[in-house]
Write an enzyme that holds these catalytic residues in place. Structure first.
Site, PDB file in Angstrom:
ATOM      1  N   LEU A 229      33.784 -13.612 132.777  1.00  0.00           N
ATOM      2  CA  LEU A 229      34.052 -12.204 132.439  1.00  0.00           C
ATOM      3  C   LEU A 229      34.742 -12.053 131.078  1.00  0.00           C
ATOM      4  CD1 LEU A 229      33.998  -9.256 133.504  1.00  0.00           C
ATOM      5  CD2 LEU A 229      36.313  -9.666 134.367  1.00  0.00           C
ATOM      6  N   ASP A 230      34.150 -11.249 130.202  1.00  0.00           N
ATOM      7  CA  ASP A 230      34.725 -10.909 128.896  1.00  0.00           C
ATOM      8  C   ASP A 230      34.936 -12.132 127.992  1.00  0.00           C
ATOM      9  OD1 ASP A 230      34.770  -8.253 129.645  1.00  0.00           O
ATOM     10  OD2 ASP A 230      36.815  -8.330 130.388  1.00  0.00           O
TER      11      ASP A 230
END
Lengths: 286, 286, 286, 286
Positions: A229-230
């Site tokens: 994530l990210d």
């Protein structure tokens, strides 16, 4: 088409003479180069190149270029390469949630002809933005996502995306985590916008976190989606100044303008084949 | 001094009429307000104010103002407040290591008269910058720091800082962690420059980390030093764009210009009594 | 309406005690001030103020506030002032030509509820953007403009604008010069976007001129329209970096994003009563 | 010197195969290219290139490279070209007036070793900055300039500049107009910093003019000096936001930081042979 051009993206281990060889390849077939840019990462010993040349007057037909390049340069020099044509219109799907600003910006660019792209499909986990899609006559599919139905919802999305023959996907404030399976199906072809200056404030509620920390500048980051994530390769970032006067809702309001512009720049670069990814970093050709 | 002015900084729980009461206090004594700015943090229910007025024509003497304010407003309204005069020259100590760019920038501003400040002392854990100090005739003390002598070295620094009657301290790329004891002696009066856009890349080697992550923008952050490393209230930040062409050494080179400008802006704001700290965030008056 | 607030904008010759008197006025009637900011231009000896307070608990009714303020402060102190209420929805007309990006951005903000404004009318000298207006169900009037019909065309526009009871007008890349008569009918209430960093490149084809001059940064400027072309009070400006790689069409493409964001910020500030004009300059309250 | 490199700058009429030919030239002699960038201005049909390669392992001696390049490529292809070596230290003269910030910044970079340059001479029309020069042991010559002595003063300056064998000249806020004769002696080798965002506010007192116009952003511009005042090819520009709070003296204060950084970036690019001038515009290689 008279101004049709080939676009070549290459990366490979660096060695002497690569640029000479590639420009020679194009030049000898009578290609008029309208763009060429290269980059050598000395630390990684990696060579990157983007070239664009006119098909008019070029000795090879479209169907022959790839094979000729592979044989003469691609294979002997261990290149990773892709060949595109500027008159191909990619098919872009959008995934959205409830926030409209990124979607509005994308559809405005599309409908005004600013971008040469087709948008066959918008998927959302809410009904909120259906009227926007309908206003532009674009297929809108509502696929609700709950904890329990997450896997099933994504399977449904995958099916629709395949059905529409989608080349790449833009998460225009979709706010849901994408599965590894989907990432692997469209590697470096799912673009997300995160509403912070990554790596600061990854995860949920970045404007709240930024306000809490008392930063003087906020940002937005577009990146390719990867399994973490990210953490994917950053394509574009931008920032704006804030002050102690700005409450969380002011950051959100000002951030919207950042988000939509940063996301749209990333899409433009992707559409124009300006992006190469290597080791979780992007080369962004001008 | 004919253009001497009082500077009042206040913060307190918000309530109706605070601004009216404070401006009334100044106005009734014949004070000509040359600056006033206030801020209400509605979420925290906190009121902040900075006012500046001419002493000429003001009914109270310098020595009387504080007591009068405390009696009439400060105490009844539970205010935290400070009173300064624009003709007081604060005494600033510098702590440096080997990098010269921030020190050079600070000394240039000081020697050109851009800042009304005295610099009685420069402390360094290296000898490298002694010639710079000597060029400007400023006392330079070399206090080496090793793992084993850290406590002793800081005791020595503290003694020198006390001896010189220092009002505040600037860590101009000092690169050493400051003890809690020292922080508590000069609370919100030790300014550091960190060479990243905090909270991204806190800690050591931020330019290496930024390069590794592939960010498209780098930054610098000045903040007050607190017990936790790189976690203190942010005073000022600025950023600059970078590209895939920029190697770590290019980030370092471009970052130097950011660092020195961001640090010097923070010092200027501190010198001009523009800064208030509350709950680990700063209010920066214009 | 429970969170209704009054908004007061004032400018007048500076003198001691103005801030105290105004805050006192609000405070004595039981008004809870949620915003107050003031500015003194010492060179011009001019005082500017913007205040916002809750109507709930305020002793005066809406209809009484203006008269009371005028009697107690406005008239005795020679103030120029205006009183607004945050729950009033202004009526904004748009004038456009062929370029869609500013119009698209404005309509997206309006339709998403980002702005509290009504848009009763879009006037254009071309038919091109009619489909956009229709998509949002907004009245679109095509008034062709030629050299010979200019006066007549504007008379027609004026009539429509009056008919729709328009409070202010936004020239969203209208590209036609507005008559003095129209400016005087809506003084400081016609907002234009100029596609350069004024005062550089006023007039026609600014991106061509910028390219020709070889600037490294381009900009956009929103301003109130006055009798002199591109000379009105500047509301907002922003810029972006360009390089020798950027052709005129690249400047135009990148400029579009500047223009729409700069214009929309100006509209937002106008809508929120953040703007005061004095001597061809704006005070922009935060 | 083991990491010595040749630097080649070329511009010429565009034609097919230029890049292939130049890289071939370097490659065939065994040169390891560490940098290459090129630009084609399609509108002007002009080709620009900058290449850097290691002398180690290169088949030609320094003294032979130019002649070989001229014979094989330069002359046949009508190229304008220059050859430099990264280990040559250029000689830079500074011309200053009374303002110290640019001079301080330049000398700090020089003395810290950030720049590989010699500074044999500082010329000023005032005595004010002599102590700064002396602090760094640099020759300082005071040549007063009045209306009547202008020609004579410049003759004196020219003589000193020739005497010191100066390669290029930096006007570090010199504030005097340079004669055509001097410009022609150092074409595209006199760098000026102008304290505005050119072409806005050319000429005297730009901060006063910017304040008067009410701009929301101020800038600084470094450019090569040509016969026309403030009209030379722009090298670098930067800007900073200002508000209605900023008086002329605030613009001046904030502008100083812009000026010194913008000027120093231009000097760095000039020193590193990153700049090409054609038709009053610069190509700035990354």
């Amino acid at each position: 088409m008279s101004d049709a051009r080939a676009i070549l993206l290459v990366h490979c281990p660096d060695q002497k003479g690569l640029l000479a060889k590639i420009t020679e390849f194009i030049y000898k077939q009578g290609g008029n180069i309208t763009y060429i840019d290269q980059h050598v990462d000395l630390a990684e010993q990696c060579f990157y190149l983007r070239a664009e040349w006119e098909l008019k007057g070029f000795a090879l037909e479209r169907g022959e270029i790839g094979a000729a390049f592979a044989e003469q340069l691609g294979s002997p020099l261990s290149m990773t390469w892709r060949l595109y044509y500027n008159d191909q219109r990619p098919r872009m799907a959008l995934m959205v949630s409830k926030e409209s600003h990124c979607l509005d910006d994308i559809l405005a660019r599309w409908s005004s002809g600013e971008w040469a792209v087709d948008i066959p499909l918008i998927i959302s986990n809410h009904e909120v933005l259906r009227p926007t899609a309908e206003r532009f006559g674009i297929r809108f599919e509502h696929i609700p996502v709950t904890k329990d139905t997450k896997a099933q919802a994504e399977a449904q999305a995958l099916e629709l995306l395949e059905e529409e023959g989608v080349d790449f996907i833009v998460l225009a404030r979709y706010m849901q985590i994408i599965s590894d399976q989907m990432v692997q199906r469209w590697p470096n072809r799912i673009i997300n916008i995160h509403h912070s200056f990554l790596p600061a404030f990854a995860g949920a509620k970045p404007y709240h976190a930024a306000h809490q920390r008392g930063v003087k500048i906020i940002g937005a980051t577009s990146h390719y989606v990867t399994a973490e994530l990210d953490q994917g390769p950053i394509i574009e970032q931008d920032v704006t100044r804030v002050t102690h006067h700005d409450r969380v809702e002011d950051l959100i309001r000002q951030g919207r303008d950042l988000e939509k512009v940063v996301l749209s720049r990333a899409i433009w670069q992707h559409l124009n084949r300006k992006l190469l990814v290597f080791k979780n970093r992007t080369v962004v050709f001008v």
